[in-house]
Design a protein around this motif. Sequence first.
Motif, PDB file in Angstrom:
ATOM      1  N   GLY A  61       8.666   5.306   2.750  1.00  0.00           N
ATOM      2  CA  GLY A  61       9.534   5.625   1.893  1.00  0.00           C
ATOM      3  C   GLY A  61       9.610   4.330   1.047  1.00  0.00           C
ATOM      4  O   GLY A  61       9.473   3.363   1.285  1.00  0.00           O
ATOM      5  N   ARG A  62      10.036   4.554  -0.314  1.00  0.00           N
ATOM      6  CA  ARG A  62      10.059   3.383  -1.354  1.00  0.00           C
ATOM      7  C   ARG A  62      11.303   2.638  -1.094  1.00  0.00           C
ATOM      8  O   ARG A  62      12.364   3.229  -0.767  1.00  0.00           O
ATOM      9  CB  ARG A  62      10.167   4.002  -2.942  1.00  0.00           C
ATOM     10  N   SER A  63      11.131   1.359  -1.087  1.00  0.00           N
ATOM     11  CA  SER A  63      12.206   0.452  -0.967  1.00  0.00           C
ATOM     12  C   SER A  63      13.199   0.702  -2.006  1.00  0.00           C
ATOM     13  O   SER A  63      13.225   0.955  -3.105  1.00  0.00           O
ATOM     14  CB  SER A  63      11.884  -1.044  -1.102  1.00  0.00           C
ATOM     15  N   SER A  64      14.469   0.785  -1.416  1.00  0.00           N
ATOM     16  CA  SER A  64      15.644   1.039  -2.391  1.00  0.00           C
ATOM     17  C   SER A  64      15.897  -0.440  -3.145  1.00  0.00           C
ATOM     18  O   SER A  64      16.667  -0.429  -4.109  1.00  0.00           O
ATOM     19  CB  SER A  64      16.988   1.265  -1.679  1.00  0.00           C
ATOM     20  N   ASP A  66      13.273  -2.774  -3.764  1.00  0.00           N
ATOM     21  CA  ASP A  66      12.069  -2.895  -4.826  1.00  0.00           C
ATOM     22  C   ASP A  66      11.323  -1.816  -4.960  1.00  0.00           C
ATOM     23  O   ASP A  66      10.798  -1.489  -3.963  1.00  0.00           O
ATOM     24  CB  ASP A  66      11.650  -4.437  -4.454  1.00  0.00           C
ATOM     25  N   GLY A  67      11.362  -0.886  -5.870  1.00  0.00           N
ATOM     26  CA  GLY A  67      10.586   0.292  -5.782  1.00  0.00           C
ATOM     27  C   GLY A  67       9.329   0.313  -5.658  1.00  0.00           C
ATOM     28  O   GLY A  67       8.584   1.301  -5.614  1.00  0.00           O
ATOM     29  N   ARG A  68       8.500  -0.904  -6.118  1.00  0.00           N
ATOM     30  CA  ARG A  68       7.361  -1.033  -5.982  1.00  0.00           C
ATOM     31  C   ARG A  68       6.786  -1.277  -4.675  1.00  0.00           C
ATOM     32  O   ARG A  68       5.631  -1.183  -4.423  1.00  0.00           O
ATOM     33  CB  ARG A  68       6.895  -2.481  -6.601  1.00  0.00           C
ATOM     34  N   ASP A  69       7.621  -1.255  -3.568  1.00  0.00           N
ATOM     35  CA  ASP A  69       7.272  -1.704  -2.116  1.00  0.00           C
ATOM     36  C   ASP A  69       7.841  -0.318  -1.457  1.00  0.00           C
ATOM     37  O   ASP A  69       8.613   0.347  -1.991  1.00  0.00           O
ATOM     38  CB  ASP A  69       8.104  -2.740  -1.509  1.00  0.00           C
ATOM     39  N   SER A  70       6.748  -0.108  -0.386  1.00  0.00           N
ATOM     40  CA  SER A  70       7.216   0.999   0.414  1.00  0.00           C
ATOM     41  C   SER A  70       7.235   0.391   2.084  1.00  0.00           C
ATOM     42  O   SER A  70       6.621  -0.537   2.249  1.00  0.00           O
ATOM     43  CB  SER A  70       5.978   2.084   0.492  1.00  0.00           C
ATOM     44  N   TYR A  71       8.273   1.140   2.815  1.00  0.00           N
ATOM     45  CA  TYR A  71       8.395   0.836   4.092  1.00  0.00           C
ATOM     46  C   TYR A  71       7.867   1.901   5.014  1.00  0.00           C
ATOM     47  O   TYR A  71       7.925   3.164   4.650  1.00  0.00           O
ATOM     48  CB  TYR A  71      10.215   0.589   4.413  1.00  0.00           C
ATOM     49  N   LYS A 186      17.964  -4.375   0.878  1.00  0.00           N
ATOM     50  CA  LYS A 186      18.250  -5.573   0.211  1.00  0.00           C
ATOM     51  C   LYS A 186      18.849  -6.621   1.120  1.00  0.00           C
ATOM     52  O   LYS A 186      18.514  -7.780   0.824  1.00  0.00           O
ATOM     53  CB  LYS A 186      19.488  -5.091  -0.838  1.00  0.00           C
ATOM     54  N   VAL A 187      19.430  -6.160   1.982  1.00  0.00           N
ATOM     55  CA  VAL A 187      19.905  -7.266   2.929  1.00  0.00           C
ATOM     56  C   VAL A 187      18.966  -7.982   3.655  1.00  0.00           C
ATOM     57  O   VAL A 187      19.263  -9.069   4.148  1.00  0.00           O
ATOM     58  CB  VAL A 187      21.222  -6.714   3.558  1.00  0.00           C
ATOM     59  N   ARG A 188      18.088  -7.127   3.867  1.00  0.00           N
ATOM     60  CA  ARG A 188      16.869  -7.559   4.682  1.00  0.00           C
ATOM     61  C   ARG A 188      16.338  -8.965   3.927  1.00  0.00           C
ATOM     62  O   ARG A 188      15.860  -9.884   4.710  1.00  0.00           O
ATOM     63  CB  ARG A 188      15.771  -6.719   4.887  1.00  0.00           C
ATOM     64  N   TRP A 200      15.615  -1.199   9.734  1.00  0.00           N
ATOM     65  CA  TRP A 200      15.555   0.126   9.493  1.00  0.00           C
ATOM     66  C   TRP A 200      15.726   0.714   7.949  1.00  0.00           C
ATOM     67  O   TRP A 200      16.891   0.016   7.455  1.00  0.00           O
ATOM     68  CB  TRP A 200      16.723   0.865  10.421  1.00  0.00           C
ATOM     69  N   SER A 201      14.845   0.875   7.604  1.00  0.00           N
ATOM     70  CA  SER A 201      15.058   1.322   5.777  1.00  0.00           C
ATOM     71  C   SER A 201      15.539   2.586   5.645  1.00  0.00           C
ATOM     72  O   SER A 201      14.775   3.624   5.582  1.00  0.00           O
ATOM     73  CB  SER A 201      13.579   1.209   5.309  1.00  0.00           C
ATOM     74  N   ILE A 202      16.796   2.446   5.298  1.00  0.00           N
ATOM     75  CA  ILE A 202      17.467   3.805   5.168  1.00  0.00           C
ATOM     76  C   ILE A 202      18.183   3.921   3.881  1.00  0.00           C
ATOM     77  O   ILE A 202      19.027   2.746   3.716  1.00  0.00           O
ATOM     78  CB  ILE A 202      18.622   4.149   6.410  1.00  0.00           C
ATOM     79  N   PRO A 203      17.819   4.789   3.021  1.00  0.00           N
ATOM     80  CA  PRO A 203      18.752   4.585   1.857  1.00  0.00           C
ATOM     81  C   PRO A 203      20.123   4.873   1.825  1.00  0.00           C
ATOM     82  O   PRO A 203      20.736   5.409   2.871  1.00  0.00           O
ATOM     83  CB  PRO A 203      18.035   5.991   1.045  1.00  0.00           C
ATOM     84  N   ASP A 204      20.795   4.202   0.878  1.00  0.00           N
ATOM     85  CA  ASP A 204      22.294   4.344   0.740  1.00  0.00           C
ATOM     86  C   ASP A 204      22.830   5.818   0.504  1.00  0.00           C
ATOM     87  O   ASP A 204      22.543   6.189  -0.783  1.00  0.00           O
ATOM     88  CB  ASP A 204      22.650   3.382  -0.192  1.00  0.00           C
ATOM     89  N   PRO A 205      23.556   6.310   1.293  1.00  0.00           N
ATOM     90  CA  PRO A 205      23.771   7.874   1.064  1.00  0.00           C
ATOM     91  C   PRO A 205      24.880   7.765  -0.141  1.00  0.00           C
ATOM     92  O   PRO A 205      25.111   8.685  -0.754  1.00  0.00           O
ATOM     93  CB  PRO A 205      24.465   8.198   2.185  1.00  0.00           C
TER      94      PRO A 205
END
Length: 242
Positions: A61-64, A66-71, A186-188, A200-205
Motif C-alpha cells: 500500500g502507498r505510504s500516506s 509519502d505517496g512515492r513509497d509503498s509499505y 508519518k509518525v514512524r 503497522w502501515s494503516i491509513p487514517d480512517p
Amino acid sequence: MGTEPPAFVRLAAHPLRWALLTALARGDLRVRELAEHVGEPQNLVSYHLRLLRDGGLVTAGRSSFDGRDSYYHLDLGRCSAELAGTGAALHPALRAEPAPPPGRVAVLFLCTGNSARSPIAEALLRHRAATATVASAGSHPKPALHPGAVRVLREEFGLDIGGQRPQHLDAVARRRFDHVITLCDKVREVCPGFPHRRHWSIPDPATDADPAAFSRTAAEIDTRIRHLLPELGAAQEKEVRP
C-alpha cells in the motif's frame, strides 16, 4: 497420492522469500528497508516480493506520508490458513499448539493525532489481553478522540473509550515498554528511538469519506492484534525458560 508440495511450501521455502516473510512478520517495511535487511539488490528483492504478492501472502500500500513509497505487509491471516492447510495435506493429526497468552507485557501504540488508530489499538489489545499494560500517544495529539473511533469500538466491540483524551508521546517517553508499535507512516518517520519498535502501515480512517472506513480500520487492527498476542506470549515463554 500427489507428490507436489502445497503452493505455500513451494513459495515460502525459497531462502530469500523466507527471509522477506520473517522480516515482514514483525511489521510493515519498504522495499529498500527489506533489501538492506536481507543484504540483496533491490531489484532482486522486488522480484521476489512480486511472487509473494501473486501468491496472496504479501500486500502493498502507498505510504500516506509519502505517496512515492509503498509499505509491504504480510497477510498473517492468509499465512495461518495456508499453514493449516499444509499440515492437513501431510497428516490430519498435525496441529500447531497455540502459544500461551501474553502476561504482564507493556505495549505502546503511536500515531500522529492519537485520536483514531492508536486509541483503537490500545482499547482492542487491552480487551484481548487483560494482563497487558497498554498505552497510546501521538506526535501531534488532537484535542479529542475522533467520534468515529469512539463509535466503532462501542458498536462493534462493546468498548467505551469516550472518556479518554489524546496525549503527547512526551507523556510516555520515560516509561518502559516491551513493544512500541507505530500505526501511521508519518509518525514512524519522526518517532524517537524507542526500543523494540515495529510498524503497522494503516491509513487514517478520518481522511476517508467512506462511512465504513472506521469499521475496516478497526477490523484490520483487531486482526493484527490477534496475531500479535501469540507472538507476545511465545516471546515471554522463551524468556522465562531456564
